[in-house]
Enzyme design. Structure first.
Site, short mmCIF file in Angstrom:
data_model
loop_
_atom_site.label_atom_id
_atom_site.label_comp_id
_atom_site.label_asym_id
_atom_site.label_seq_id
_atom_site.Cartn_x
_atom_site.Cartn_y
_atom_site.Cartn_z
N TYR A 202 -17.07 86.97 -74.30
CA TYR A 202 -15.92 87.86 -74.17
C TYR A 202 -16.36 89.24 -73.69
CZ TYR A 202 -11.84 90.67 -75.33
OH TYR A 202 -10.77 91.53 -75.26
N SER B 99 -10.55 102.20 -79.20
CA SER B 99 -9.61 101.40 -78.42
C SER B 99 -8.29 101.20 -79.16
CB SER B 99 -10.23 100.03 -78.11
OG SER B 99 -9.27 99.14 -77.58
N GLN C 295 -8.08 105.79 -76.93
CA GLN C 295 -7.60 105.14 -75.71
C GLN C 295 -6.26 104.47 -75.96
OE1 GLN C 295 -7.71 101.48 -75.58
NE2 GLN C 295 -6.65 101.43 -73.62
N TYR D 223 -2.91 102.20 -73.98
CA TYR D 223 -2.32 101.49 -72.84
C TYR D 223 -0.85 101.89 -72.71
CZ TYR D 223 -6.24 98.16 -73.23
OH TYR D 223 -7.48 97.57 -73.29
N ARG E 293 -9.60 85.90 -67.00
CA ARG E 293 -11.01 85.82 -67.41
C ARG E 293 -11.34 84.37 -67.74
NH1 ARG E 293 -10.10 91.18 -71.17
NH2 ARG E 293 -9.47 92.53 -69.41
N LYS F 215 -7.79 106.54 -66.96
CA LYS F 215 -8.88 105.58 -66.77
C LYS F 215 -8.42 104.41 -65.91
CE LYS F 215 -12.21 102.85 -69.50
NZ LYS F 215 -11.97 101.51 -68.94
N HIS G 22 -12.63 98.55 -64.84
CA HIS G 22 -12.52 97.89 -66.15
C HIS G 22 -13.71 96.96 -66.38
CE1 HIS G 22 -9.26 97.80 -69.25
NE2 HIS G 22 -10.02 96.83 -69.73
N ARG H 193 -13.38 93.35 -65.23
CA ARG H 193 -12.61 92.45 -66.08
C ARG H 193 -11.15 92.32 -65.66
NH1 ARG H 193 -14.89 91.26 -70.95
NH2 ARG H 193 -12.97 91.41 -72.17
#
Length: 381
Positions: free
Chosen positions: A24, A106, A127, A129, A164, A251, A275, A278
């Protein structure tokens, strides 16, 4: 296992972690072309050796967002860090604080903001989103403020999750993922004891605090997939400014036009990032994208970079290409998985030593003296 270089931690982490967790963090999107190019392009940059420069006085310190950093490095936001070591976000934050660099928590951390912030004696970064659930976003910003977070890192390159493929093969996702993970944990008893048993709860702390119920690993992909917002635009960032008056770093910038838009918006900084390979496979490596972005906006906001940085030499290369500082992601997670807080501290010490050697032998006495003149050639020359 002997650790003599910053890159040694990857093999140590692979030995300790169940495959679903190692792959991962180690893997990327699709065929992982960009993942590989991130590392290869940085390694291909030749430094310009200079000698007889009296390098007896050398400083790695830098200023960023009104903070003094011991070196131009911060730990990047990495989801599920707490699955790589017991309460992993706390351990990584302590290591970063001890070495005088910022830690970025995160959104999808195991440990919530309220657990990590009191564990360190310097402000941390957070961080976030853009998610469909704006109530969660506002709640997270309010909690970050209350915890003393100084800098918001706003990730904009995930309006949809990347494909992924390695995750499906390793057991992180795909058919029979849950029983496969259990079997893998049973064959890695050190991890199973330290993290699997003693590291509970294994929920996403920041999300659980808002929802009022645990958000476990099984819910992780589903919750995020349902909440990523492909309608994201600059207007969403304007909305965030209503709730956040501190430094904001955007970012996920890879194009000079987007960097110029960030300046127009009034961002305090950007992170040149794909990223870590990713998200969209086949895009430019950060090292290839950085020079044009620096030409476009250098001096108008802070430029950070990530993706592919594994060593102190890589840090110097990124600074020479135009970055003011860098973020370390995979590198610190490997060290955390292998040896916990002590591993991350040792990694940062190795990064610092590697930077010092590179600076002495390129004739740069300070971070400000690292420039394109420190390179023999630019990429593609």
């Amino acid at each position: 296992m002997i650790i003599s270089a910053s890159t040694d931690y990857r093999a140590a982490a692979q030995r300790k972690l169940p495959p679903f967790l190692f792959h991962y963090i180690d893997g990327g999107a699709y065929a992982e072309y960009t993942l590989r190019r991130n590392v290869e392009d940085l390694s291909a940059i030749a430094l310009r050796q200079r000698v007889l420069k009296n390098m007896s006085e050398l400083s790695l310190e830098t200023r960023l967002f009104d903070e003094t950093l011991a070196m131009p490095v911060a730990l990047a936001p990495v989801g599920l860090t707490g699955m790589y070591a017991r309460r992993g976000e706390v351990q990584a934050a302590r290591a970063a604080a001890a070495k005088g660099v910022p830690f970025t928590l995160s959104t999808v951390s195991v440990c919530p903001i309220e657990e990590v912030a009191p564990a360190i004696d310097r402000p941390m970064w957070f961080q976030l989103y853009v998610l469909k659930d704006r109530g969660f976003m506002r709640n997270a910003l309010e909690r970050a403020k209350a915890a003393g977070v100084t800098t918001l890192v706003f990730t904009v390159d995930m309006p949809v999750p990347g494909a992924r493929y390695r995750d499906a093969h390793s057991g992180m996702s795909g058919p029979y993922a849950a029983p496969r993970r259990i079997l893998q944990a049973m064959t890695h008893p050190a991890w199973a004891w330290d993290v699997g048993l003693l590291g509970k709860p294994h929920d996403l702390g920041n999300i659980s605090a808002y929802r009022g119920n645990p958000t476990g690993l099984e819910d992780y992909i589903g919750w995020l997939g349902a909440n990523f917002d492909p309608s994201i635009s600059w207007k969403d960032l304007e909305w965030i400014r209503e709730f956040w008056d501190g430094p904001m770093v955007i970012k996920g910038i890879l194009d000079p036009e987007d960097a110029r838009d960030a300046v127009k918006f009034g961002a305090d900084g950007i992170v040149v990032s794909n990223h870590g390979g990713r998200q969209l496979d086949g895009v430019l490596s950060s090292a290839r994208a950085l020079p044009a972005i620096a030409d476009a906006v250098k001096g108008e906001l802070a430029i950070l970079a990530d993706s592919g940085i594994r060593t102190g030499l890589d840090v110097v290369r990124m600074i020479a290409l135009g970055a003011d500082s860098v973020l370390l992601g995979r590198a610190f997670v490997y060290a955390l998985a292998a040896a916990g807080e002590a591993g991350v501290r040792n990694l940062l010490e190795l990064i610092e030593k590697e930077m010092r050697v590179a600076m002495v032998l390129t004739g740069a006495k300070s971070i400000g003296e690292i420039s394109a003149d420190s390179l023999v050639r630019e990429l593609g020359a």
